[in-house]
Design a protein around this motif. Structure first.
Motif, PDB file in Angstrom:
ATOM      1  N   THR A  51      -9.578  51.048 -54.258  1.00  0.00           N
ATOM      2  CA  THR A  51      -9.730  51.171 -55.709  1.00  0.00           C
ATOM      3  C   THR A  51     -10.533  52.412 -56.069  1.00  0.00           C
ATOM      4  O   THR A  51     -10.265  53.050 -57.089  1.00  0.00           O
ATOM      5  CB  THR A  51     -10.399  49.927 -56.283  1.00  0.00           C
ATOM      6  N   LEU A  52     -11.505  52.756 -55.230  1.00  0.00           N
ATOM      7  CA  LEU A  52     -12.302  53.957 -55.522  1.00  0.00           C
ATOM      8  C   LEU A  52     -11.434  55.209 -55.451  1.00  0.00           C
ATOM      9  O   LEU A  52     -11.561  56.132 -56.251  1.00  0.00           O
ATOM     10  CB  LEU A  52     -13.454  54.058 -54.536  1.00  0.00           C
ATOM     11  N   ASN A  92      -8.212  55.311 -56.042  1.00  0.00           N
ATOM     12  CA  ASN A  92      -7.370  55.329 -57.234  1.00  0.00           C
ATOM     13  C   ASN A  92      -8.152  55.750 -58.462  1.00  0.00           C
ATOM     14  O   ASN A  92      -7.598  56.317 -59.396  1.00  0.00           O
ATOM     15  CB  ASN A  92      -6.760  53.950 -57.475  1.00  0.00           C
ATOM     16  N   LEU A  93      -9.453  55.449 -58.473  1.00  0.00           N
ATOM     17  CA  LEU A  93     -10.272  55.761 -59.639  1.00  0.00           C
ATOM     18  C   LEU A  93     -10.359  57.260 -59.870  1.00  0.00           C
ATOM     19  O   LEU A  93     -10.370  57.716 -61.011  1.00  0.00           O
ATOM     20  CB  LEU A  93     -11.666  55.169 -59.429  1.00  0.00           C
ATOM     21  N   VAL A  94     -10.414  58.038 -58.798  1.00  0.00           N
ATOM     22  CA  VAL A  94     -10.569  59.484 -58.973  1.00  0.00           C
ATOM     23  C   VAL A  94      -9.235  60.198 -59.058  1.00  0.00           C
ATOM     24  O   VAL A  94      -9.192  61.389 -59.305  1.00  0.00           O
ATOM     25  CB  VAL A  94     -11.416  60.082 -57.832  1.00  0.00           C
ATOM     26  N   ARG A  95      -8.141  59.483 -58.849  1.00  0.00           N
ATOM     27  CA  ARG A  95      -6.844  60.125 -58.999  1.00  0.00           C
ATOM     28  C   ARG A  95      -6.465  60.210 -60.469  1.00  0.00           C
ATOM     29  O   ARG A  95      -6.876  59.365 -61.254  1.00  0.00           O
ATOM     30  CB  ARG A  95      -5.776  59.334 -58.251  1.00  0.00           C
ATOM     31  N   PRO A  96      -5.650  61.204 -60.847  1.00  0.00           N
ATOM     32  CA  PRO A  96      -5.255  61.294 -62.258  1.00  0.00           C
ATOM     33  C   PRO A  96      -4.278  60.171 -62.604  1.00  0.00           C
ATOM     34  O   PRO A  96      -3.477  59.766 -61.764  1.00  0.00           O
ATOM     35  CB  PRO A  96      -4.578  62.655 -62.363  1.00  0.00           C
ATOM     36  N   PRO A  97      -4.344  59.676 -63.832  1.00  0.00           N
ATOM     37  CA  PRO A  97      -3.396  58.629 -64.229  1.00  0.00           C
ATOM     38  C   PRO A  97      -1.997  59.195 -64.370  1.00  0.00           C
ATOM     39  O   PRO A  97      -1.818  60.370 -64.668  1.00  0.00           O
ATOM     40  CB  PRO A  97      -3.948  58.139 -65.566  1.00  0.00           C
ATOM     41  N   PHE A  98      -0.999  58.350 -64.119  1.00  0.00           N
ATOM     42  CA  PHE A  98       0.360  58.853 -64.237  1.00  0.00           C
ATOM     43  C   PHE A  98       1.047  58.401 -65.516  1.00  0.00           C
ATOM     44  O   PHE A  98       2.234  58.629 -65.682  1.00  0.00           O
ATOM     45  CB  PHE A  98       1.219  58.492 -63.020  1.00  0.00           C
ATOM     46  N   THR A  99       0.312  57.760 -66.426  1.00  0.00           N
ATOM     47  CA  THR A  99       0.936  57.378 -67.687  1.00  0.00           C
ATOM     48  C   THR A  99       1.143  58.613 -68.553  1.00  0.00           C
ATOM     49  O   THR A  99       0.385  59.568 -68.489  1.00  0.00           O
ATOM     50  CB  THR A  99       0.058  56.384 -68.437  1.00  0.00           C
ATOM     51  N   GLN A 115       1.352  60.021 -72.376  1.00  0.00           N
ATOM     52  CA  GLN A 115       0.959  59.663 -73.736  1.00  0.00           C
ATOM     53  C   GLN A 115       2.104  60.048 -74.654  1.00  0.00           C
ATOM     54  O   GLN A 115       2.174  61.170 -75.132  1.00  0.00           O
ATOM     55  CB  GLN A 115      -0.326  60.402 -74.107  1.00  0.00           C
TER      56      GLN A 115
END
Lengths: 201, 423
Positions: free
Chosen positions: A13-14, A16-23, A25
């Motif tokens: 999870t850590l 994933n936390l520092v990876r950029p989101p892929f959503t 906008q």
């Protein structure tokens, strides 16, 4: 050691936390669609359309309604009928594209848009006036000549009926060269036809 | 006017501004109060009221911020963005949530016990705000320096259990009572290792007062008491209904647990109390195990900054744990509390007691233990870290088989060809 899996999960999870989101906008950012995307807002060229109503016949849902009358003036291609009504009820459309496949004169193209949300169902009906006046950005789906010309509907440039081209007849011949029931004029394909004819007693 | 707030810097400032005069306590010297003689009670009232206002609003504002932060961080853990529509980085999202809850209809079920049902948010919020009284936020900034502060925190914190059970019982809803029963069963189990883990800290500091504990931390107690910190973290997250232990509001099983029937601002208050409870727990963790307001530099001037940093760290740990672990079954939770945490708490308590006996030599003439120095704390940290690793490994092995195996099921369909009952 007991709890190793827990620590491993914490580090997953850590990471994933520092990876950029892929959503994406959506209203601000848009994904680019493929040129063959079968969208709404059908592109229809009246100059090409003869009013044969093949599209209406092939539509599995029966949502295309065409009313024609005999034409008194000469139209450039076709020119048999005047189109009075050409309604497409895209509220029930499933965008299978059979109407576009059925069109013998390359007059109907799939659209390239996907933002046609309306508040009322009756607004989802595309009338003939809208089809006439709308800026035409046809999808290249089932229209290989557009793709060969390098046309991208999502670049935003409308294209007129003279520029969209016709489906290349020779290209279709090459495609069907393997069939012995289909006779062509070019030498190479005649050979193929002859060879296959010899083999069959 | 004498009060238990006398050491509080903010209280001193406000009180002396209003009522500082020669008849007053010595710490108001050099200041002339703007109120005439005989009106000291007004200055006292204003000072106390201001501190109360700051504390209550700070807690609720912190809860709102925590909701925002939790949603953002959980979003990033899921590779989403979290709330980002209103305000910079979606910071005003809690306000939008609050407005939505305020204009919702406040429903009370027909068969609910009306008085108890209405009292629940009040009791929950009260238990939370009471527990904030003993936390030192900065140098000389606290509401009360109780000599039993640690015990007080544990006692007041478990009041929320009563509120949860009140909610479940008064709702007249089967899911609510399910959630409440689960909650009570679980919280009472976790209370035991939770309290035991704090005794080690109290033993080393020689006092239950949070201020004394902070002053005694020459070395952060998370190093001296690694096992105690771990047990307290897990126990308090069970007590706060955080995710690995949130069977009492498991939305996939019982709709929302004890607050199924709550709507509108009552629901909002319950949520605010839960979220601020996380902050209070983080504050206690920061105070007891990470040195509270004391930092490497400018301890007395920038105490609030150090404290907030440590609090934010522990709040992040809570969110991190929530984003990582799935919900446990009730038998797994019970086994974890009784077979893993409780023995570890006993081991921690025993080892700490022995160490304190040997390091802080008993002074018979003064009838008290000697002060434990910094070097002795480092030695204790080394010993306790070793004990923690050994104990976790050992009890992990002991409890592993019981905790990780699934309940035995009858395999009815053992091969594809045969079906039981068709012969």
């Amino acid at each position: 050691m007991y709890g190793r899996g827990l620590i491993k999960g914490l580090f997953v999870t850590l990471k994933n936390l520092v990876r950029p989101p892929f959503t994406v906008q959506y209203p601000e950012e848009r994904l680019t669609q493929h040129p063959r995307f079968r969208g709404q807002e059908f592109a229809w060229y009246e100059e090409r359309c003869t009013g044969c109503a093949s599209c209406a016949k092939y539509c599995p849902l029966g949502i295309i309604r065409i009313v024609t009358e005999p034409s008194t003036t000469s139209v450039e291609q076709g020119g048999k009928y005047n189109i009075e009504t050409f309604d497409i009820d895209i509220g029930r459309c499933m965008f299978c594209g059979l109407c576009v496949e059925a069109c013998p004169y390359d007059a109907l193209f799939m659209g390239s848009g996907f933002e046609r949300g309306k508040y009322r169902r009756k607004d989802l009906l595309i009338s003939v006036d809208e089809l006439r006046t709308a800026a035409k950005r046809p999808s290249t789906w089932f229209r290989p000549q557009l793709e060969r010309n390098g046309y991208d509907p999502h670049a935003g440039v409308p294209i007129s009926w003279k520029d969209v081209g016709r489906e290349n007849w020779e290209w279709r011949q090459e495609d069907k060269a393997g069939s012995r029931f289909y006779k062509t004029n070019t030498d190479q394909q005649n050979k193929v036809v002859e060879n296959s004819a010899e083999e069959i007693p | 006017m004498d009060s238990f707030l006398e050491n509080n810097g903010m209280y001193r400032g406000i009180y002396c501004y209003f009522s500082g005069n020669e008849g007053n306590a010595a710490w108001c010297k050099g200041l002339d109060g703007i109120l005439p003689l005989g009106w000291e009670w007004l200055g006292y009232f204003i000072a106390g009221f201001t501190i109360m206002l700051v504390l209550v609003n700070g807690a609720l504002l912190g809860a709102a911020l925590f909701v925002w932060g939790e949603r953002r961080i959980l979003g990033r853990i899921h590779k989403r963005r979290g709330p980002n529509r209103w305000g910079p980085f979606g910071l005003l999202q809690p306000i939008a949530d609050l407005l939505k809850l305020l204009i919702k209809e406040d429903l009370v079920p027909t068969i609910a016990d009306r008085v108890v049902f209405t009292l629940v948010p009040v009791v929950m919020l009260m238990s939370l705000l009471l527990s904030l009284a003993v936390i030192p936020f900065a140098h000389n900034t606290y509401l009360a320096d109780l000599n039993v502060a640690v015990l007080y925190f544990v006692a007041v914190g478990s009041l929320s259990t009563i509120a949860i059970f009140m909610a479940g019982w008064s709702s007249g809803n089967k899911y609510a009572i399910f959630g409440a029963m689960r909650s009570v069963a679980m919280l009472i189990s976790y209370e035991v290792p939770l309290v035991m883990s704090l005794v080690g800290v109290v033993l080393i500091a020689g006092s239950m007062s949070m201020v004394d504990v902070v002053n005694a931390q020459h070395v952060p107690f998370i190093l001296v008491q690694p096992l105690g910190a771990l047990i307290f973290l897990l126990g308090i997250s069970a007590e706060l209904n955080r995710t690995p232990f949130d069977i009492m509001e498991a939305e996939s099983e019982i709709i929302a647990g004890y607050h199924t029937e709550y709507s509108g601002i009552k629901f909002g208050l319950i949520q605010a109390a839960e979220m601020a409870g996380v902050l209070a727990a983080s504050a206690v963790l920061a105070t007891l195990f990470l040195g509270g307001w004391s930092g490497p530099v400018f301890s007395s001037e920038l105490g609030a900054v150090w404290f907030l940093l440590k609090l934010t760290f522990f709040a992040f740990v809570f969110i991190w744990i929530r984003g990582t672990f799935p919900r446990l079954r009730i038998d797994q939770i019970m086994a974890f509390a009784w077979k893993f945490l409780l023995p570890l708490a006993f081991i921690n308590l025993m080892s700490t007691a022995v160490e304190v006996y040997f390091f802080g030599f008993y002074n018979a003439s003064a009838d008290q233990l000697g002060v434990i120095t910094r070097n002795e704390l480092w030695v204790m940290a080394a010993i306790n870290s070793g004990i923690a690793v050994v104990a976790i490994t050992l009890f992990g092995r002991v409890t592993r088989n019981r905790m990780e195996t699934e309940p035995v099921r009858l395999h009815k369909f053992q091969s594809a060809g045969t079906v039981i009952g068709v012969n």
